[in-house]
Design an enzyme around this catalytic site. Structure first.
Site, short mmCIF file in Angstrom:
data_model
loop_
_atom_site.label_atom_id
_atom_site.label_comp_id
_atom_site.label_asym_id
_atom_site.label_seq_id
_atom_site.Cartn_x
_atom_site.Cartn_y
_atom_site.Cartn_z
N GLY A 11 2.03 -31.40 -33.59
CA GLY A 11 2.78 -32.59 -33.18
C GLY A 11 2.23 -33.18 -31.90
N ARG A 72 -1.99 -31.81 -39.86
CA ARG A 72 -1.77 -30.45 -40.30
C ARG A 72 -2.95 -30.03 -41.17
NH1 ARG A 72 2.30 -29.18 -36.81
NH2 ARG A 72 3.96 -30.73 -36.92
N ASP A 103 2.06 -23.66 -30.61
CA ASP A 103 1.89 -22.29 -31.10
C ASP A 103 0.92 -22.21 -32.27
OD1 ASP A 103 3.05 -19.37 -31.29
OD2 ASP A 103 3.17 -20.18 -33.33
N THR A 125 3.17 -29.68 -26.15
CA THR A 125 4.34 -29.75 -27.02
C THR A 125 5.56 -30.14 -26.22
OG1 THR A 125 5.89 -28.43 -28.36
CG2 THR A 125 4.54 -27.24 -26.77
N ASP A 127 8.52 -29.32 -26.82
CA ASP A 127 9.57 -28.30 -26.91
C ASP A 127 9.58 -27.34 -25.73
OD1 ASP A 127 10.47 -29.32 -29.29
OD2 ASP A 127 9.36 -27.90 -30.54
N ASP A 129 8.00 -24.56 -25.33
CA ASP A 129 8.28 -23.25 -25.91
C ASP A 129 7.06 -22.33 -25.98
OD1 ASP A 129 6.90 -24.67 -27.81
OD2 ASP A 129 8.20 -24.15 -29.48
N ARG A 171 13.22 -27.14 -32.60
CA ARG A 171 13.43 -26.33 -33.79
C ARG A 171 13.86 -24.91 -33.44
NH1 ARG A 171 8.20 -25.60 -37.24
NH2 ARG A 171 7.72 -24.33 -35.41
#
Length: 319
Positions: A11, A72, A103, A125, A127, A129, A171
């Site tokens: 992303g 992707r 990740d 990212t 996120d 994360d 997510r």
């Protein structure tokens, strides 16, 4: 190390362009040649790449998204796909690779490193994360985008005296929802790290209503459930009417904040230095305000620590 490659994968996140710029210009400053690989690992397999010079990355530091595009690539998960990628790297004389992503992108770069091809990862990212770094590229920009949206939604919530549910990205990690909820004054924050308690949420909403509160903002991370699902639960459980706003992909776009531009510049330069030193399988991050590189396996073996004290504070301040 004479020629390095750079790609963006997964992303998109604000600051990726600034990181690409930093990689290219730092490498050229150090006497290296840089090849830009388009469309992530798929482009690597297909050989979609070109040499980047100083002008190639001019006027992109302020742009969101990624000039190298992203995609992707299920094929890269196979040994055959990875071998095709390595053959392309060898054919184009690329000695090392900088991978900007999350990740999944890191896991791909480790596969290449384990095959004898050095890769360095830059965390890109929204996120936030990736274990091993306090912040990821794009998080600050996305956070400010969400806060701006919450502020505008609150105006309407106040005008119509209603409860609004705002669904944000996240997510498996609730950082974006938690930080935005605390900064935006949300009354309730629903995140993956904390088990949902519908009875408590209903009680908080009713308690606020009883003391004269006319509106509420609820932030829901998409990893828990959709905003529509949560609205349905409130309706069924307590007959509470709500309105739902799904922020979606606007959270990923936009001009990166100053913080993300600086992080991108620091991360990109550090990645080049690590490759020049002959190291692969390393991840770049920021820890206690210091830019560091660390074993990428730590990003897989460890779990990002969740700040429960911040979550508790958000509850205390929204009484």
């Amino acid at each position: 190390m004479k020629r390095i490659g750079v790609l963006t994968s997964g992303g998109d996140a604000p600051g990726m362009n600034a990181a690409v710029r930093a990689v290219v210009r730092k490498a050229i400053y150090e006497g290296l040649e840089v090849v830009g690989i388009f469309h992530g690992y798929q482009g690597l397999i297909d050989g979609k790449m070109e040499v980047l010079d100083l002008g190639s990355v001019g006027d992109i530091i302020q742009r969101g998204g990624t000039k190298l595009f992203s995609a992707r690539c299920p094929e890269f998960r196979t040994e055959e796909g990875q071998q095709k990628a390595i053959e392309q790297l060898k054919a184009h004389g690329i000695d090392g690779l900088v991978v900007i992503g999350g990740d999944g992108s890191y896991r791909g770069s480790m596969k290449l490193t384990e095959s004898g091809f050095p890769c360095v990862g830059i965390p890109g990212t929204i996120d936030n994360d990736i274990p091993g770094t306090d912040y990821t590229l794009g998080f600050d920009t996305a956070l400010n985008t969400v806060i701006e949206s919450i502020d505008k939604i609150r105006d309407t919530a106040t005008s119509h005296e209603r409860t609004f549910i705002v669904e944000v990205m996240g997510r498996d990690a609730g950082d974006l929802a938690l930080w935005a909820g605390l900064a935006g004054g949300a009354e309730t924050i629903i995140i993956p790290e904390v088990e949902i308690n519908m009875d408590e949420i209903v009680e908080r909403l009713k308690s606020g209503s009883e003391r004269g509160k006319k509106h509420s903002i609820i932030i829901v991370a998409e990893g828990v459930m959709s905003g529509a699902e949560f609205a349905s639960k409130l309706k069924d459980l307590a007959d509470i009417e709500t309105r739902v706003s799904v922020l979606g992909h606007i959270q990923r776009g936009g001009s990166p904040t100053g913080r993300d531009r600086v992080l991108a510049s620091l991360f990109g330069a550090k990645a080049v230095e690590v490759l020049i030193a002959g190291n692969g399988g390393r991840a770049i991050g920021i820890q206690n305000h210091q830019v560091v590189d660390y074993d990428m396996n730590e990003a897989f073996d460890n779990h990002e620590e969740f700040d429960m004290s911040m979550y508790q504070l958000s509850k205390e301040l929204s009484i």
